[in-house]
Scaffold this motif. Structure first.
Motif, PDB file in Angstrom:
ATOM      1  N   ASN A   1      39.138  34.265  36.162  1.00 39.98           N
ATOM      2  CA  ASN A   1      40.239  34.708  37.043  1.00 39.98           C
ATOM      3  C   ASN A   1      39.801  35.939  37.828  1.00 39.98           C
ATOM      4  O   ASN A   1      38.700  36.455  37.617  1.00 39.98           O
ATOM      5  CB  ASN A   1      41.524  34.963  36.231  1.00 39.98           C
ATOM      6  CG  ASN A   1      41.303  35.928  35.089  1.00 39.98           C
ATOM      7  OD1 ASN A   1      40.988  37.084  35.305  1.00 39.98           O
ATOM      8  ND2 ASN A   1      41.435  35.433  33.871  1.00 39.98           N
ATOM      9  N   GLY A   2      40.673  36.413  38.693  1.00 41.87           N
ATOM     10  CA  GLY A   2      40.326  37.553  39.547  1.00 41.87           C
ATOM     11  C   GLY A   2      40.230  38.859  38.770  1.00 41.87           C
ATOM     12  O   GLY A   2      39.459  39.757  39.144  1.00 41.87           O
ATOM     13  N   THR A   3      41.010  38.980  37.717  1.00 42.53           N
ATOM     14  CA  THR A   3      40.928  40.154  36.848  1.00 42.53           C
ATOM     15  C   THR A   3      39.568  40.192  36.167  1.00 42.53           C
ATOM     16  O   THR A   3      38.893  41.224  36.134  1.00 42.53           O
ATOM     17  CB  THR A   3      42.058  40.100  35.787  1.00 42.53           C
ATOM     18  OG1 THR A   3      43.301  39.988  36.471  1.00 42.53           O
ATOM     19  CG2 THR A   3      42.055  41.319  34.903  1.00 42.53           C
TER      20      THR A   3
ATOM     21  N   ILE B   1      47.379  46.039  41.985  1.00 40.84           N
ATOM     22  CA  ILE B   1      47.631  45.337  40.733  1.00 40.84           C
ATOM     23  C   ILE B   1      46.866  46.046  39.615  1.00 40.84           C
ATOM     24  O   ILE B   1      45.814  46.650  39.864  1.00 40.84           O
ATOM     25  CB  ILE B   1      47.198  43.863  40.876  1.00 40.84           C
ATOM     26  CG1 ILE B   1      47.664  43.019  39.691  1.00 40.84           C
ATOM     27  CG2 ILE B   1      45.703  43.735  41.054  1.00 40.84           C
ATOM     28  CD1 ILE B   1      47.555  41.505  39.964  1.00 40.84           C
TER      29      ILE B   1
ATOM     30  N   VAL C   1      40.398  47.921  47.917  1.00 44.07           N
ATOM     31  CA  VAL C   1      41.288  46.782  47.607  1.00 44.07           C
ATOM     32  C   VAL C   1      42.070  46.409  48.860  1.00 44.07           C
ATOM     33  O   VAL C   1      42.893  47.177  49.335  1.00 44.07           O
ATOM     34  CB  VAL C   1      42.291  47.146  46.489  1.00 44.07           C
ATOM     35  CG1 VAL C   1      43.009  45.902  45.995  1.00 44.07           C
ATOM     36  CG2 VAL C   1      41.613  47.878  45.336  1.00 44.07           C
TER      37      VAL C   1
ATOM     38  N   ASP D   1      37.620  44.476  46.239  1.00 45.82           N
ATOM     39  CA  ASP D   1      38.538  43.480  45.690  1.00 45.82           C
ATOM     40  C   ASP D   1      39.132  42.699  46.865  1.00 45.82           C
ATOM     41  O   ASP D   1      40.029  43.172  47.556  1.00 45.82           O
ATOM     42  CB  ASP D   1      39.639  44.156  44.864  1.00 45.82           C
ATOM     43  CG  ASP D   1      40.598  43.148  44.242  1.00 45.82           C
ATOM     44  OD1 ASP D   1      40.499  41.951  44.562  1.00 45.82           O
ATOM     45  OD2 ASP D   1      41.464  43.570  43.438  1.00 45.82           O
TER      46      ASP D   1
ATOM     47  N   ALA E   1      40.606  39.749  46.576  1.00 43.21           N
ATOM     48  CA  ALA E   1      41.411  38.696  45.928  1.00 43.21           C
ATOM     49  C   ALA E   1      42.408  38.040  46.880  1.00 43.21           C
ATOM     50  O   ALA E   1      42.754  36.877  46.720  1.00 43.21           O
ATOM     51  CB  ALA E   1      42.160  39.286  44.735  1.00 43.21           C
ATOM     52  N   GLU E   2      42.866  38.823  47.853  1.00 43.58           N
ATOM     53  CA  GLU E   2      43.915  38.307  48.752  1.00 43.58           C
ATOM     54  C   GLU E   2      43.367  38.017  50.144  1.00 43.58           C
ATOM     55  O   GLU E   2      44.138  37.878  51.091  1.00 43.58           O
ATOM     56  CB  GLU E   2      45.034  39.374  48.856  1.00 43.58           C
ATOM     57  CG  GLU E   2      45.603  39.759  47.497  1.00 43.58           C
ATOM     58  CD  GLU E   2      46.592  40.917  47.545  1.00 43.58           C
ATOM     59  OE1 GLU E   2      46.898  41.410  48.642  1.00 43.58           O
ATOM     60  OE2 GLU E   2      47.064  41.331  46.467  1.00 43.58           O
TER      61      GLU E   2
ATOM     62  N   SER F   1      40.024  36.117  43.778  1.00 46.94           N
ATOM     63  CA  SER F   1      40.870  35.425  42.800  1.00 46.94           C
ATOM     64  C   SER F   1      41.260  34.083  43.406  1.00 46.94           C
ATOM     65  O   SER F   1      41.386  33.959  44.623  1.00 46.94           O
ATOM     66  CB  SER F   1      42.134  36.240  42.519  1.00 46.94           C
ATOM     67  OG  SER F   1      43.122  35.424  41.902  1.00 46.94           O
TER      68      SER F   1
ATOM     69  N   LYS G   1      47.066  32.683  46.039  1.00 45.56           N
ATOM     70  CA  LYS G   1      46.029  33.115  46.995  1.00 45.56           C
ATOM     71  C   LYS G   1      45.806  31.993  48.012  1.00 45.56           C
ATOM     72  O   LYS G   1      46.236  30.860  47.789  1.00 45.56           O
ATOM     73  CB  LYS G   1      44.728  33.448  46.257  1.00 45.56           C
ATOM     74  CG  LYS G   1      44.892  34.280  44.998  1.00 45.56           C
ATOM     75  CD  LYS G   1      45.477  35.670  45.205  1.00 45.56           C
ATOM     76  CE  LYS G   1      45.531  36.406  43.865  1.00 45.56           C
ATOM     77  NZ  LYS G   1      46.150  37.698  43.872  1.00 45.56           N
TER      78      LYS G   1
END
Ligand SMILES: *Cc1c(COP(=O)(O)O)cnc(C)c1O
Length: 378
Positions: free
Chosen positions: A56-58, A83, A128, A154, A156-157, A178, A183
């Protein structure tokens, strides 16, 4: 009443076909051939040499931080408004998140506050990108160069987004994605680390897989976790990646529609459509209540739920997290813009499966609720 969910993904391309291939061939684990193909295609799509798919992205952030060798006592500068995955990746290895405030209008970290936070212990800046507009990457890259810091990006988005024409995910020494269902492309759960540094990529592969020593399996010089990504996830990812351009185009159309229809409602700040360096890709369509609106985002969420509209509040700041306050972090720190966004920001249904009719209903419901709020009926 029809409920409009805050996010429903679109899975009507080759997802089913590739998944059936996994089942038919028996390749379902992380050893399956789609994993490497997805790593190769995804990393190439942002111009990077190496991709390491993770659970996962985490996990991608955790792998990135550990692979860079960040540890006990090191400091990593990041936005407070993000996040918890960002801060957690840092605190898990005993390092310290050092926070900066946000820009009230782009919702991204205020890059002008970074330099004052750099100390002899600073090891990295975590850039981020939030909600659809990229961070001002050039500022961060020049600070990183000046002070010899690593950049963790990051993204992720940010699938399909660019900054000054270059893909997001191409700016960090190490960058992460992520593939959570909200997403732009999804694998159900999933993430990826990308980099151009082969040695760092090899470190990431080690960290992804329990740090099994290469020469003798089941012998470990270091502790990590099982962050592996399955062939089933990669099957979905490959089908999604084929449609990335189409999805970004659709998200932008959705963003333009919401903006057009919501811009005349007083009391709402809408997302910025364009900056000098990018056009918004609307990870989700966020709204921020202006100061003269007395209710907060949690109240708005309840009022819109009563109208059948799913929403989510914005992130909650890192310096206000009970878990970190209890641990003695961020005492007496405050960040006005970030705190404002965390209390006044929320997002409306934004999934790719949303129909025009549903979007129309969202707009009408937001209008009705805002009228009630402004007239003092609430
Ligand atoms: C979604 C997200 C993550 C975490 O990804 P998961 O796959 O949900 O673990 C990390 N950073 C940002 C900015 C995100 O939006």
């Amino acid at each position: 009443m029809e409920l409009i969910s805050v996010n429903e993904p679109l899975l009507n391309g080759n997802e089913k076909k590739y998944l059936c291939e996994c089942i038919d061939t028996g390749w379902i684990s992380s050893e399956g051939p789609f994993v490497k193909e997805f790593e190769q295609k995804m990393s190439a799509s942002v111009g990077r040499k190496c991709g390491i798919a993770v659970s996962n992205g985490t996990a991608a952030l955790e792998v990135a931080v550990q692979a860079l060798g960040i540890g006990e006592g090191d400091e990593v500068i990041m936005p407070t408004f993000t996040i918890i995955s960002c801060a957690m990746a840092v605190t898990k290895v005993g390092a310290v998140p050092v926070l900066v405030d946000s820009d009230l209008y782009t919702w991204n970290m205020n890059v002008n506050e970074i330099e004052a936070k750099i100390t002899s212990r600073t090891k990295a800046i975590m850039m981020v990108h939030l909600y659809g507009l990229p961070v001002e990457a050039d500022e961060i890259l020049s600070l990183a160069k000046k002070y010899n810091l690593k950049v963790i990006e990051d993204a992720a988005e940010m699938h399909g987004q660019t900054y000054k024409g270059k893909p997001c995910g191409s700016f960090g020494d190490i960058s992460t994605f992520s593939f959570y269902p909200n997403k732009h492309i999804t694998t159900g759960e999933g993430g990826m680390v990308v980099t151009d540094d082969e040695e760092l990529a090899e470190r990431c592969r080690l960290v992804r897989n329990l740090c099994f020593r290469k020469d003798v399996r089941y012998v470990h010089d270091e502790i990590s976790d099982n962050y592996r990504f399955t062939n089933l996830q990669a099957a979905v990812g490959l089908a999604q990646l084929e449609r990335l351009e189409e999805f970004v185009k659709r998200k932008r159309e959705m963003g333009r529609y919401y903006t057009e229809r919501l811009k005349n409602i007083e009391g709402l700040m809408l997302p910025i459509t364009n900056t000098d360096y990018a056009e918004n890709i609307y990870w989700v369509y966020g709204l921020v209540l202006k100061d003269d609106i007395t209710v907060d985002n949690r109240k708005m969420q309840k009022l819109l739920a009563a109208e059948g509209i799913g929403t989510r509040t914005f992130f909650w700041c890192m310096h206000e997290q009970p878990v970190y306050r209890k641990a003695g972090l961020f005492q007496n720190e405050s960040y006005g813009n970030a705190e404002y966004l965390a209390r006044k920001g929320f997002y409306v249904p934004s999934g790719l499966a949303l129909t025009m009719e549903q979007m129309e209903n969202v707009v009408l419901a937001v209008g009705r609720v805002m009228e009630k709020v402004k007239s003092g009926q609430i």
